[in-house]
Enzyme design. Structure first.
Site, PDB file in Angstrom:
ATOM      1  N   ASP A  88      -8.267  -8.404  10.700  1.00 26.56           N
ATOM      2  CA  ASP A  88      -8.593  -7.630   9.508  1.00 26.56           C
ATOM      3  C   ASP A  88      -8.633  -8.504   8.259  1.00 26.56           C
ATOM      4  O   ASP A  88      -9.317  -8.201   7.296  1.00 26.56           O
ATOM      5  CB  ASP A  88      -7.566  -6.520   9.323  1.00 26.56           C
ATOM      6  CG  ASP A  88      -7.960  -5.606   8.187  1.00 26.56           C
ATOM      7  OD1 ASP A  88      -8.878  -4.798   8.417  1.00 26.56           O
ATOM      8  OD2 ASP A  88      -7.409  -5.734   7.080  1.00 26.56           O
TER       9      ASP A  88
ATOM     10  N   GLY B 234     -11.991  -5.047   4.338  1.00 25.51           N
ATOM     11  CA  GLY B 234     -13.050  -5.789   5.006  1.00 25.51           C
ATOM     12  C   GLY B 234     -14.298  -5.001   5.336  1.00 25.51           C
ATOM     13  O   GLY B 234     -15.390  -5.308   4.860  1.00 25.51           O
ATOM     14  N   LEU B 235     -14.151  -3.933   6.132  1.00 27.24           N
ATOM     15  CA  LEU B 235     -15.331  -3.187   6.560  1.00 27.24           C
ATOM     16  C   LEU B 235     -16.014  -2.508   5.397  1.00 27.24           C
ATOM     17  O   LEU B 235     -17.238  -2.428   5.325  1.00 27.24           O
ATOM     18  CB  LEU B 235     -14.933  -2.132   7.585  1.00 27.24           C
ATOM     19  CG  LEU B 235     -14.994  -2.601   9.028  1.00 27.24           C
ATOM     20  CD1 LEU B 235     -14.599  -1.472   9.952  1.00 27.24           C
ATOM     21  CD2 LEU B 235     -16.406  -3.098   9.360  1.00 27.24           C
TER      22      LEU B 235
ATOM     23  N   ASP C 162      13.565  -8.537 -36.721  1.00 25.46           N
ATOM     24  CA  ASP C 162      13.759  -9.296 -35.488  1.00 25.46           C
ATOM     25  C   ASP C 162      14.548  -8.510 -34.438  1.00 25.46           C
ATOM     26  O   ASP C 162      14.595  -8.899 -33.275  1.00 25.46           O
ATOM     27  CB  ASP C 162      14.443 -10.638 -35.780  1.00 25.46           C
ATOM     28  CG  ASP C 162      13.532 -11.567 -36.588  1.00 25.46           C
ATOM     29  OD1 ASP C 162      12.468 -11.106 -37.029  1.00 25.46           O
ATOM     30  OD2 ASP C 162      13.893 -12.741 -36.782  1.00 25.46           O
TER      31      ASP C 162
HETATM   32  S1  SF4 Z   1       8.224 -10.278 -40.845  1.00 24.08           S
HETATM   33 FE1  SF4 Z   1       8.393 -11.520 -38.994  1.00 24.08          FE
HETATM   34  S2  SF4 Z   1      10.248 -12.712 -39.307  1.00 24.08           S
HETATM   35 FE2  SF4 Z   1      10.312 -11.026 -40.759  1.00 24.08          FE
HETATM   36  S3  SF4 Z   1      11.451  -9.408 -39.764  1.00 24.08           S
HETATM   37 FE3  SF4 Z   1       9.301  -9.043 -39.339  1.00 24.08          FE
HETATM   38  S4  SF4 Z   1       8.963 -10.074 -37.391  1.00 24.08           S
HETATM   39 FE4  SF4 Z   1      10.853 -10.887 -38.206  1.00 24.08          FE
END
Ligand code: SF4
Ligand code: SF4
Lengths: 515, 429
Positions: free
Chosen positions: A280, A415-416, A36
């Site tokens: 324009d 445009g043109l 994470d």
């Molecule tokens: S598996 Fe999912 S929840 Fe686990 S560390 Fe990896 S991203 Fe995070």
């Protein structure tokens, strides 16, 4: 279970990180496994922040699960407090820690730290990033704010708080600046900007202001409502994105605190109205645009597209389910179906089906548009590194409207040039698959045609035959309207029971549908 | 970044091959094994990776892959919802349904990996049973396997290890004791082609690579199989291969001229290739590599380098950079130190270098500042904060996305470290 390729929003704890990272002297201890920690890169790489987010992860492992993850969490909180010496802490769990139910709030509380410790309850399996940010901000405000100081009305000028700007937000950095200038020009001072660069002490002073400005309802709505209920602090919730919305915003603020809006409105610094009226821009008339993103930005974009650029909004949608009602209402007014989804494939299918000439969206829509050879501008999070520009590029206020005019018009054919391409479609250099000359070559055009043919999933359309001469005529139509011409012709043929499309059918359809 | 302060935390100093190793247990700043999907899904062209996890897992892969969508990716996440948490029976049903939809939409897929995550493991969703069940349903069209890429079990490159280990039981059993060579670890296609050619020139045919480019081309393994690890992080895969009777050829890893030569020599020795022939075959590559590396040696020699633990490539790369590029090693951090697989690498590290295993990121950042390195190898979360503090960095994830193995890539590998230094020197602002 929901199958996902790409997501518009991260989990709610990433929203909490956006709040913590925007603030000062706040530290977030997150009970979470090591993977994470990827979330740090969103801030350091994508937003190019020069500091690590103020987040400590417990990074528990499988072997800790049997033992004492609670102890691990407490150690992490204590160490983080000692090392970073924050003035307030927030603590919470990521999706995995939520399952092991360690109660971060209670554990942190037991440590009796000499600072406020704010526990977050962010249900990861129900909610998402923006909600997490809103909830975190609300918890922080509820815990740290104090009743107004007695000298609140002793000030000579009215004051307000700017609420909602976070880390990793789309142009939040510049919006804060632009809006601050606008309000000061109007005679209103800024008491506190939050979460953006606010300290816990600043949060304590929130109630001193006369009113709140909800910059981004996705993030600040909950907190602003609470402040209104608790301290009777009114709030202005018109995101000033676009010329008209900015004017409305100015008027509402002026009325609220009784200042004269005229000086600001009179010398409104936006070039958008004149640029849009200049000859324009005639070619922009009726450009078919598809809009998708967070609710704040799509609602604003729809209004700008229709009223300020005279585009035709052919599709409107959002991934912000919390604000689905507002987007549905806006779509109804525009006479289109609102697309409320967080499934990237749904959006892709809708773009395919509508064949707009311009897509206004997030980084996902940028990819969708690129694959289908459609012009695109980014108007909302989630965004990538290139959408944190070095240049000043707000979305809000009159300068924001200038930036919007430039970024939306830039990807379109001039445009043109559009006329010349239409007239001399067989010129070997001017060929049909040419891109706007100011954008240089791009290899994606060829794919547009391929994508169109893949689109025929509907059995009825498959039954239609294009005669060789009709195909030739179709190929002479410049690519940026070809998708629409094809779609119109097929609809026309189906409605009339025509099995084989000839050039004649194509021109009949053209006459029927107009441009 | 913050100034150093010290607090007590779990740490221990132990010896590996008489070398002190600093072991730390604190906050890690490393991706989980799901990250491997980012390169593995490109390597095995008919495989699909379905993560069974949370929104966080989906977000991790997307962030690591940088949402550079050129084609529809061959991976996805089945995001566990509240209802799945309420009842595992339903979760299994849901999973089967999602897999059914997916395979219907992607008839080109022949191999499906169900990839476990922290949430799926904590709720004890049994993906091996799910894989068996789905395999029975979809064989022979689609083979369904499972492995864990979870952050509570794996770091970063261990995801590739777990993936390959899950493939090993599927490998056909080699008939008889005929000798064959298996190169293990995902390599860039071009590197694979070069190695294949070199082995052929050495007279070693019967060479296979794991993973194969197509799941329908699984190599056979048996007691005659000698295998060479191309990557240092393949602990479980190695174990699984041994269980199938294969034997590991001990070697350093093929980084730099020295490493590549020693690695090739391990195979040549096992095949009794005469020394003269070995030299004749490898000479041109060795010379080219040396020549190409020269210009980077100038840049890198004498520069101090600090490795944060990330890819497990740290030890072999440190060896290459110190011995062939003349760099000075400060700390070489690695998430996991596999003594046996590194038995030919560790002795080549200079005395006095600090080898560390595991992490306590804040303390390591303190040590890093104290060591005053010229360049720091670290993950994406740390790179810009270091740069902002005036420290040049090289992001480690690039080492997995760039061909760096073998003679022809030796200079490219050096260049990856030289470029940030050159850039800093070139910038006059
Ligand atoms: S598996 Fe999912 S929840 Fe686990 S560390 Fe990896 S991203 Fe995070
Ligand atoms: S462009 Fe995006 S994905 Fe690519 S390296 Fe930069 S930050 Fe990462």
């Amino acid at each position: 279970m929901q199958l996902t390729l790409w997501t518009y929003e991260g989990p709610p704890h990433v929203g909490a990180m956006r709040v913590a990272t925007a603030m000062r002297d706040v530290h977030y201890v997150l009970h979470a496994p090591q993977g994470d920690t990827y979330a740090d890169l969103l801030f350091t790489m994508i937003e190019r922040r020069s500091q690590r987010p103020p987040v400590t992860y417990t990074t528990f492992q499988a072997r800790d699960l049997g033992a004492d993850t609670a102890q691990l969490f407490q150690d992490a909180v204590r160490d983080a407090y000692e090392r970073f010496q924050p003035k307030a802490m927030i603590v919470g769990a990521s999706c995995t820690a939520e399952l092991i139910q360690d109660d971060p709030g209670g554990l942190a509380d037991a440590l009796n730290l000499p600072i406020p410790v704010i526990p977050l309850e962010l249900p990861s399996y129900q909610r998402k990033e923006n909600w997490g940010a809103a909830e975190t901000f609300y918890y922080i405000v509820r815990t740290l704010s104090r009743p107004p100081a007695d000298d609140r009305n002793g000030r000579s000028r009215p004051t307000c708080n700017l609420l909602g700007a976070t880390a990793l937000g789309f142009r939040h950095r510049d919006d804060v600046n632009e809006l601050g200038m606008l309000l000061r020009q109007l005679g209103v001072d800024i008491n506190v900007t939050a979460p953006w660069e606010a300290t816990p002490d600043d949060i304590a002073r929130l109630a001193d202001a006369d009113f709140n400005v909800v910059m981004y309802p996705e993030i600040a709505d909950t907190a602003a409502r609470w402040l209104e209920r608790t301290y009777g602090q009114p709030y202005v919730a018109i995101p000033p994105i676009g010329v008209s919305a900015t004017r409305d915003f100015v008027k509402e603020v002026a009325e609220l605190v009784d200042v004269d809006p005229m000086p600001v409105l009179a010398d409104a610094a936006s070039r958008l109205p004149w640029y849009s009226r200049s000859v324009d821009s005639t070619y922009l008339t009726g450009k078919r645009v598809f809009i998708f993103g967070d609710a704040t930005h799509v609602l604003a974009a729809a209004r700008i597209a229709r009223e300020e650029l005279a585009f035709e909004v052919v599709g409107l949608g959002t991934y912000s389910r919390e604000f689905a009602r507002d987007v549905r209402a806006a779509a109804r007014e525009l006479g289109v179906d609102a697309l409320i989804t967080d499934d990237y494939l749904d959006v892709e299918a809708r773009v395919q089906e509508l064949q707009p000439e311009l897509v206004l969206g997030t980084q996902m829509e940028r990819h969708i548009a690129k694959r289908q050879g459609i012009a695109c501008a980014v108007i909302s999070s989630p965004v990538h590194v290139q959408d944190f520009p070095a240049a000043y590029a707000p979305q809000m206020g009159f300068e924001g409207a200038n930036a919007i005019f430039d970024t939306w018009v830039h990807p379109l054919m001039m445009g043109l040039e559009e006329h010349l391409l239409g007239m001399f479609s067989e010129d070997f250099e001017f060929h049909n698959d040419a891109t706007p000359s100011h954008l240089g070559g791009s290899a994606t055009r060829g794919k547009a045609a391929a994508a169109e043919t893949e689109d025929e999933s509907i059995a009825d359309v498959e039954a239609l035959t294009w005669s060789p001469d009709a195909e030739k005529t179709l190929s002479r139509i410049p690519f940026f309207v070809r998708g629409k011409a094809k779609r119109n012709t097929e609809t026309f043929a189906l409605e009339r029971g025509i099995a084989t499309i000839t050039s004649e059918t194509l021109y009949d359809a053209k006459a029927h549908f107009g441009r | 970044m913050t100034p150093p302060t010290t607090t007590g935390a779990a740490r221990a100093i132990t010896n590996v091959d008489e070398r002190p190793v600093l072991r730390e247990r604190g906050q890690r700043e490393v991706f989980c094994g799901l990250t491997g999907i980012v390169w593995m899904h490109r390597k095995i062209q008919d495989a699909f990776f379905l993560v069974v996890g949370s929104r966080t897992c989906a977000h991790l892969i997307q962030s690591a892959a940088g949402v550079m969508i050129f084609a529809e990716p061959r991976f996805a996440t089945a995001i566990i919802g509240e209802r799945d948490l309420a009842g595992l029976a339903d979760a299994n049903e849901e999973l089967d349904r999602e897999v059914g939809k997916l395979l219907a939409r992607r008839p080109d897929i022949k191999l499906l990996f169900l990839v476990g995550s922290c949430p799926s493991e904590v709720i004890k969703l049994d993906l091996s049973r799910a894989a068996e069940r789905l395999s029975r349903q979809f064989m022979p069209d689609v083979r369904v396997l499972n492995y864990s890429g979870s952050g509570i079990e794996t770091t970063f490159t261990q995801g590739e290890d777990a993936c390959l280990a899950s493939l090993v039981p599927e490998l056909p059993r080699a008939a008889g004791d005929a000798r064959s060579l298996l190169v293990v670890g995902a390599l860039a296609d071009i590197v694979e082609d070069q190695f294949r050619q070199t082995f052929a020139d050495l007279g070693i045919d019967n060479v296979d690579f794991l993973p194969p480019r197509l799941s329908t081309e699984l190599p056979s393994v048996g007691p005659g199989t000698r295998y060479l690890l191309a990557q240092p992080f393949l602990t479980d895969t190695s174990q699984a291969l041994e269980n199938n009777g294969a034997t590991r050829l001990s070697a350093p890893f093929p980084f730099g001229e020295e490493g590549t030569t020693a690695w090739l020599r391990a195979a040549a020795d096992a095949w009794d290739v005469p020394e003269r022939h070995f030299n004749a075959v490898t000479r041109p590559g060795r010379d080219r590599a040396k020549k190409a590396m020269e210009r980077y040696r100038e840049r890198l020699a004498g520069r101090r380098i600090f490795f944060f633990p990330d890819s497990q490539l740290e030890v072999p790369l440190a060896r290459f950079l110190s011995r062939e590029m003349g760099m000075e090693l400060t700390e070489v951090g690695t998430p996991y130190l596999h003594k046996e697989h590194l038995e030919r690498e560790l002795p080549l590290l200079p005395a006095g270098v600090c080898v560390s295993e595991g992490q306590d990121v804040d303390r390591q950042i303190d040590r890093c500042f104290a060591a005053e390195p010229d360049i720091v190898v670290c993950g994406l979360g740390l790179a810009n904060p270091f740069e902002a503090a005036g420290v040049t960095t090289k992001w480690s994830i690039e080492l997995l996305f760039t061909p760096i193995h073998g003679y022809e890539q030796a200079a490219d590998c050096a260049e990856l470290f030289a470029r940030p230094l050159s850039r800093r020197e070139a910038l006059a602002i």
